[in-house]
Each structure stands twice: as structure tokens, then as C-alpha cells.
Design a protein around this motif. Sequence first.
Motif, PDB file in Angstrom:
ATOM      1  N   GLU A 101       0.848  -1.189   0.000  1.00 34.54           N
ATOM      2  CA  GLU A 101       0.000   0.000   0.000  1.00 34.54           C
ATOM      3  C   GLU A 101       0.888   1.245   0.000  1.00 34.54           C
ATOM      4  O   GLU A 101       1.915   1.277   0.685  1.00 34.54           O
ATOM      5  N   ARG A 103       0.631   5.503   0.339  1.00 36.68           N
ATOM      6  CA  ARG A 103      -0.194   6.672   0.667  1.00 36.68           C
ATOM      7  C   ARG A 103       0.644   7.924   0.489  1.00 36.68           C
ATOM      8  O   ARG A 103       1.751   8.022   1.031  1.00 36.68           O
ATOM      9  N   TYR A 105       0.648  12.350   0.277  1.00 38.17           N
ATOM     10  CA  TYR A 105       0.040  13.681   0.352  1.00 38.17           C
ATOM     11  C   TYR A 105       1.068  14.647  -0.218  1.00 38.17           C
ATOM     12  O   TYR A 105       2.228  14.652   0.198  1.00 38.17           O
ATOM     13  N   PHE A 161      -3.195   5.334  -2.424  1.00 37.49           N
ATOM     14  CA  PHE A 161      -4.072   6.407  -1.951  1.00 37.49           C
ATOM     15  C   PHE A 161      -3.321   7.724  -2.110  1.00 37.49           C
ATOM     16  O   PHE A 161      -2.212   7.872  -1.583  1.00 37.49           O
ATOM     17  N   TYR A 250      -3.040  10.854   8.531  1.00 34.70           N
ATOM     18  CA  TYR A 250      -3.382  10.691   7.109  1.00 34.70           C
ATOM     19  C   TYR A 250      -4.845  10.276   6.963  1.00 34.70           C
ATOM     20  O   TYR A 250      -5.560  10.791   6.094  1.00 34.70           O
ATOM     21  N   HIS A 251      -5.290   9.358   7.820  1.00 36.48           N
ATOM     22  CA  HIS A 251      -6.695   8.949   7.778  1.00 36.48           C
ATOM     23  C   HIS A 251      -7.619  10.135   8.087  1.00 36.48           C
ATOM     24  O   HIS A 251      -8.692  10.275   7.472  1.00 36.48           O
ATOM     25  N   GLN A 254      -7.833  12.216   4.949  1.00 38.17           N
ATOM     26  CA  GLN A 254      -8.729  11.626   3.964  1.00 38.17           C
ATOM     27  C   GLN A 254     -10.194  11.882   4.313  1.00 38.17           C
ATOM     28  O   GLN A 254     -11.022  12.130   3.422  1.00 38.17           O
TER      29      GLN A 254
END
Length: 275
Positions: A101, A103, A105, A161, A250-251, A254
Amino acid sequence: MNRRELDPDSSPQAAFGARLRRAREERGWTQEKLAEEMGYSSTHISSVEVGRKLPTLRLARSADAALGTGDIFERAWRKVRHAGLLEGFPQFIDHEAQAAEIRLYEVGVVPGLLQTPDYAAVLAQGAVRRGAITDDQAEERVTLVAERQATLVRTPAPLVFVVLDESCLRRPVGEPAVMNGQLDRLLEFAELPNTVLQVAPFAMGERRSFDLPVYLLTLPDRSLVSYAESAHRGHLERESAFVLPILTAYHQLQAQACSQAESVAMISQLRKGTS
């Protein structure tokens, strides 16, 4: 004849030059002969051998072909290229190529994993004009972007993501055609079965979890790695006590960002010039 001796241990660039010289001399070739076989000038070969000029990927592959060395020089070139990257980033991209995974930003610019070649080239040439990097280094940057994107289509493909600050979309890079092509690429990325793309709009204000770019990886063994950088330094973090709070933030990011449907609509409006 003057001969400049290099310490191969002083840098990857010096090691490359010393290896090239040694391979050439083992064949009894002059610099002129090697230059002819590789399609370069003898002055260029001399500069690489003594460490005055950085080797490029094309030069490394030409050396392997001319000298029959398999991929020895291409692998040596990768060490040279990594030597010019921020601390921690070479290790990060090695992990990225294996991650289950990913992720991201990003602020200000579209991240490398999603850049088109034209967009990446404009950014690299901008750095050349500022005197921050050379033309050869700009070429290597664009090559690295393309190589990293291979991870998006490997088997099994990672879950990816991406949250983009709205500034990534609003900041013009290159001519309109370059930016339009980049926006099209983002729309294509959002359609992939293993991706989620969201935009963090300016209106989020203080609800935004991060002020700087953040990269998080979940490795195949489910361990976590984070990478963050400033203008001059990068930091790779493997300690879960430090990485888990970043994952939590991060969650939260989102949850506050636009949904993928809203984000795609925003990008489509910008692409049509209606926003």
C-alpha cells in the motif's frame, strides 16, 4: 602523458569513472577507441573517467554494450544517481517498488508517481534554469519518475491512496497543453481499480493534517515506513511509534478531503477551463 588517479572509494561517481577506465584498459583500448564504440567524444569519456562529468543512463548502457559487461555499468550508474538524491530517498524508492500500500500527500506539485513525462521535464528544466541541477541531472530526474511509475502496474499491484493539496491543481506548470495532459493523467489514475484520488481543497484551512508532503508505505510484511523531506534533507522513518501517528493523521486528512467523485469533478472542471 599526465594521468589523474582517482580514489574509487571517494564517491560513486569516482567509482564509476575508475571502473570505466579499468574496463577500457583491460581491453587495450584508448579513450578514442571507446568513445567511437560508444558514440561519444573522447573528451566526454575522459571527463567521466576522471570524475569531472556525471555519467548518464544512456552512457552507462552504451558502456555495457561496447565493453560486453552485461549491466555492470547500468547498476553502477544507479549508485551515482542515488548519491545525488536527498538522504533516505533511495531507500524509500526501493521500498516503494515492493510496497503493498502506498499513501501520498503532496503540496504544490503533482507527485512523481502521477507525473506525465512532459510535466516532469518542465519541472526538471526549471531546476536547470535556476542553476540547481545540470542538464544531465534533469534527464536522470525524468528517467527516475518513469521508472518509479512501473510500480503502479506491477503484479500484484499496490493499493495507492493519493491526496493532493488543491495547489497541485492550481499551480500552472509549463504550457497549457502540458497542464491539460497532466490533469488528464490524474483522471486516468482515478479510474484504476487499485487507486483512490482525493483533493484537499483550500477551504479545509486548519483542518488539514499536514503542511508538508508525506509519503507512507505498508510493506508486504505489514510493517510501515514513512518518508518526509524539507528543501535540503529527507528522512526515512521505520519506527512504528513515530509512523503510526502519521498514519492516523493521514486517515484524518482523507476524512476531511473531498471524496474521489468530488475530486474528479473538480479536476474535470479545471481541465475544461470552467473553474
